[in-house]
Design an enzyme around this catalytic site. Structure first.
Site, PDB file in Angstrom:
ATOM      1  N   ARG A   7       0.843  -1.185   0.000  1.00 24.82           N
ATOM      2  CA  ARG A   7       0.000   0.000   0.000  1.00 24.82           C
ATOM      3  C   ARG A   7       0.891   1.252   0.000  1.00 24.82           C
ATOM      4  NH1 ARG A   7      -5.110   1.707  -1.234  1.00 24.82           N
ATOM      5  NH2 ARG A   7      -6.158   2.793   0.463  1.00 24.82           N
ATOM      6  N   THR A  67      -8.903   0.610  -9.259  1.00 24.76           N
ATOM      7  CA  THR A  67      -8.454  -0.646  -8.699  1.00 24.76           C
ATOM      8  C   THR A  67      -8.738  -1.788  -9.689  1.00 24.76           C
ATOM      9  OG1 THR A  67      -9.030   0.270  -6.565  1.00 24.76           O
ATOM     10  CG2 THR A  67      -8.814  -2.112  -6.659  1.00 24.76           C
ATOM     11  N   THR A  97      -4.092  -0.830  -7.284  1.00 28.94           N
ATOM     12  CA  THR A  97      -4.883   0.378  -7.556  1.00 28.94           C
ATOM     13  C   THR A  97      -4.041   1.633  -7.657  1.00 28.94           C
ATOM     14  OG1 THR A  97      -6.817   1.629  -6.810  1.00 28.94           O
ATOM     15  CG2 THR A  97      -5.277   0.942  -5.118  1.00 28.94           C
ATOM     16  N   ASN A 100      -6.139   4.236  -7.008  1.00 29.03           N
ATOM     17  CA  ASN A 100      -7.333   4.819  -6.397  1.00 29.03           C
ATOM     18  C   ASN A 100      -8.336   5.154  -7.492  1.00 29.03           C
ATOM     19  OD1 ASN A 100      -9.101   5.495  -4.431  1.00 29.03           O
ATOM     20  ND2 ASN A 100      -8.333   7.567  -4.126  1.00 29.03           N
ATOM     21  N   ASP A 141      -7.820   8.257   0.422  1.00 31.27           N
ATOM     22  CA  ASP A 141      -8.344   7.141   1.223  1.00 31.27           C
ATOM     23  C   ASP A 141      -8.105   7.342   2.720  1.00 31.27           C
ATOM     24  OD1 ASP A 141      -9.637   5.695  -0.667  1.00 31.27           O
ATOM     25  OD2 ASP A 141      -8.088   4.178  -0.927  1.00 31.27           O
ATOM     26  N   SER A 200      -7.697   0.915   3.221  1.00 34.43           N
ATOM     27  CA  SER A 200      -8.178   0.456   1.915  1.00 34.43           C
ATOM     28  C   SER A 200      -9.408  -0.426   2.096  1.00 34.43           C
ATOM     29  CB  SER A 200      -7.074  -0.351   1.241  1.00 34.43           C
ATOM     30  OG  SER A 200      -7.546  -0.973   0.062  1.00 34.43           O
ATOM     31  N   SER A 201     -10.102  -0.651   0.996  1.00 30.34           N
ATOM     32  CA  SER A 201     -11.187  -1.641   0.986  1.00 30.34           C
ATOM     33  C   SER A 201     -10.824  -2.870   0.159  1.00 30.34           C
ATOM     34  CB  SER A 201     -12.460  -1.016   0.406  1.00 30.34           C
ATOM     35  OG  SER A 201     -12.880   0.056   1.201  1.00 30.34           O
ATOM     36  N   GLY A 220     -13.635  -1.234  -7.105  1.00 31.23           N
ATOM     37  CA  GLY A 220     -14.938  -0.637  -6.796  1.00 31.23           C
ATOM     38  C   GLY A 220     -14.972   0.148  -5.504  1.00 31.23           C
ATOM     39  N   GLY A 221     -13.796   0.547  -4.971  1.00 35.58           N
ATOM     40  CA  GLY A 221     -13.787   1.372  -3.758  1.00 35.58           C
ATOM     41  C   GLY A 221     -14.546   0.683  -2.643  1.00 35.58           C
TER      42      GLY A 221
HETATM   43  N1  GLY Z   1      -8.418   3.101  -3.318  1.00 41.11           N
HETATM   44  C1  GLY Z   1      -9.444   2.199  -3.027  1.00 41.11           C
HETATM   45  C2  GLY Z   1      -9.131   1.313  -1.883  1.00 41.11           C
HETATM   46  O1  GLY Z   1      -7.979   1.025  -1.642  1.00 41.11           O
HETATM   47  O2  GLY Z   1     -10.021   0.919  -1.187  1.00 41.11           O
END
Ligand code: GLY
Length: 564
Positions: free
Chosen positions: A96, A372, A390, A392, A414, A443-444, A464-465
């Protein structure tokens, strides 16, 4: 209106293919790669054919995606990889992005304490220190079989010799040109020499990106984080008012972390720990749902959707309050994934009524000490890789590093840039996810492997965030609860709730009017099939069934699975 940016993420995910029902499964015995780019999947499959393992293939596909799917594939962003090795062990690699050393808690606020519109998404300040190259190299060095050149050469060739653009990529370039064109180096990459847009069938060549990848191939970590590449990136930061320095780059390291582990109806779930919220929330929601006979109620029934929405509401409320980079904040991971905790969180569930997000705070937990894209790979030896990466938002900050040919992320958005202020995905956050120098933003991303009897059954994940986690939840449940084959599990319509805003997003034409009416009668708000108008997720997945490997690329995207 920051939340509008969600449309930008989703713009690559259309419903154009959804009426084609479920996507075709690709079958193989020896290896399978599913990604958003057919060219990148072919690179991964070739690596497997040439004696590489699933880790080699995932790394090669990752580098190839930076060339063939530049809206999200990247070397200027970050990602997470969950790896199940043939010996049965599971490891995860966190690459990350990190906040630069000069980043500050309130760096996106003005003197009145208000968020400066666009600063955390479309400016040089939006860029976190990239982690992808460090992660891919570390994963390859520790678990790959082939040489670095063997896993990087295909990406370099695609960048240097180019490839023919299809309608999908050309359409993406055109949609994002208004922002890309603000930066000369971005315009130079994403338009033709005369500044006009590319057309389908034209060759897309990226010589600067090829040279950067060659430096990485020759010098490894130093080829990106020191020397020419680092100097070009740091110079662009200085020119545009960004914070990343040569020191930030030289200091970047990926981190090996213990996976999040859970169980669900006799299956083992292994997924990504913080700084992603994905694994924690996935296991937490599965724990809340496990006591309910979801298979008995049936896919798409209001009873199942109601239970899932209520689980999502509670889990995302916890995300907003409790989750952040565990290296910086005491995140109560063990409690959040505990089955008793889930039972407590669901104790006020009413099978007949929707709860209101305003009435659902985060759970009480004791303090513990301390655009992503997703690739799924399996090989014949039993290695399996779930890799989500990603920039983002689509094309990240839209800033190509001049002379280096790669896009920079806008991952700083984020972070919770101000308490309880939605990010581009409408997600809220608090001190756990506040900005601090060197910290990783929450992050998701939810790269996930489902094991049955200790063996990999399913590899999945999605872009998809905020909708990533619920997309993965649905793919897993479709397989485990509803017994679907992989093409249905990936292709079936999806919905999403994230606590706040308090409304359910439902894919258009996805669920019957009767189901929607039943949910509305229970009090669920804004069952909005048309206005949101996009597909949810792009879950390129691989599954093992009866000794065969099955690969599916999500019909919402234009990817391809390749196997043999
Ligand atoms: N940038 C989207 C995530 O990492 O959740």
């Amino acid at each position: 209106m920051r939340y509008v940016a969600l449309a930008c993420i989703a713009s690559t995910l259309t419903l154009a293919n959804l009426d084609a029902a479920s996507p075709a499964e690709v079958r193989g015995k020896a290896g399978m790669v599913a990604s958003r780019s057919g060219l990148a999947s072919e690179v991964g499959a070739d690596v497997l054919r040439n004696g590489g393992n699933a880790i080699d293939a995932a790394v090669a596909t990752g580098f190839a995606l930076a060339v063939t799917y530049p809206s999200a594939g990247n070397i200027g962003g970050g990602g997470f990889m969950v790896i199940r090795l043939a010996d049965g062990s599971v490891v995860t690699n966190d690459h990350r992005e990190r906040a630069p050393g000069a980043a500050g808690h309130d760096m996106f606020l003005d003197d009145d304490g208000d968020v400066v519109d666009g600063l955390s998404t479309h400016s040089h300040l939006a860029v976190g220190v990239p982690g992808t190259v460090a992660g891919l190299l570390d994963v390859h060095e520790r678990h790959g079989k082939l040489s670095r050149a063997q896993v990087m050469d295909p990406a370099i060739a695609l960048a240097r010799e180019g490839f023919l653009l299809d309608d999908d990529l050309v359409g993406q370039f055109r949609r994002h040109l208004p922002r890309l064109e603000r930066y000369a180096a971005s315009r130079a990459v994403f338009t033709k020499a005369d500044g006009s847009p590319f057309a389908a069938g034209e060759r897309f060549v990226q010589p600067d990106l090829a040279a950067t990848l060659e430096r990485v191939r020759e010098a490894g970590h130093d080829g990106f984080y020191r020397g020419k590449t680092a100097e070009l990136l740091a110079a662009e930061m200085q020119r545009g008012g960004g914070l990343i320095t040569l020191e930030d780059l030289a200091a970047y390291q990926s981190v090996w972390r213990e996976p999040i582990r859970g169980t669900y109806r006799g299956h083992e779930i292994v997924s990504m720990p913080p700084p992603s919220s994905g694994g924690v929330l996935l296991v937490q929601m599965l724990n809340m749902l496990e006591p309910h006979d979801l298979g008995g109620f049936g896919y798409g029934s209001a009873a199942v959707m109601h239970r899932m929405i209520e689980a999502e509401r509670r889990a995302y409320a916890d995300r907003a309050h409790h989750l952040g980079d565990t290296d910086f904040y005491p995140t109560p991971v063990a409690t959040l994934i505990d089955k008793d905790y889930a039972a407590g969180r669901f104790a006020n569930f009413d099978p007949t009524r929707a709860s209101r997000s305003d009435d659902i705070g985060s759970g009480d937990v004791p303090n513990e000490s301390p655009d992503t894209t997703h690739v799924s790979v399996m090989d014949a030896a039993g290695n399996a890789v779930a890799y989500t990466t990603t920039l983002n938002l689509s094309y990240g900050a839209k800033i190509v590093v001049p002379g280096a040919g790669f896009l920079l992320n806008n991952e700083m958005d984020d972070f919770a840039i101000k308490p309880n202020t939605p990010n581009a995905y409408g997600l809220l956050g608090d001190e756990a996810n506040a900005i601090a120098p060197g910290k990783r933003m929450l992050s998701s991303m939810t790269p996930t492997i489902v094991l049955r009897d200790g063996e990999p059954l399913l590899v999945t994940g999605s872009p998809g965030g905020s909708t990533i986690i619920t997309t993965v939840l649905q793919v897993v449940m479709n397989v485990v609860d509803h017994g679907m084959d992989l093409s249905d599990a990936v292709g079936k319509p999806r919905f999403h709730h994230q606590w706040k805003p308090d409304r359910v997003i439902v894919e258009p034409f996805g669920f019957s009017p009767d189901t929607i009416a039943a949910l509305e009668a229970m009090g669920h708000q804004h069952i909005d099939a048309i206005r949101w108008g996009r597909g949810i997720g792009d879950a390129n997945s691989v599954m093992r069934r009866d000794g065969e490997l099955l690969g599916v690329s999500d019909p919402r995207g234009a990817g391809r699975a390749v196997g043999f």
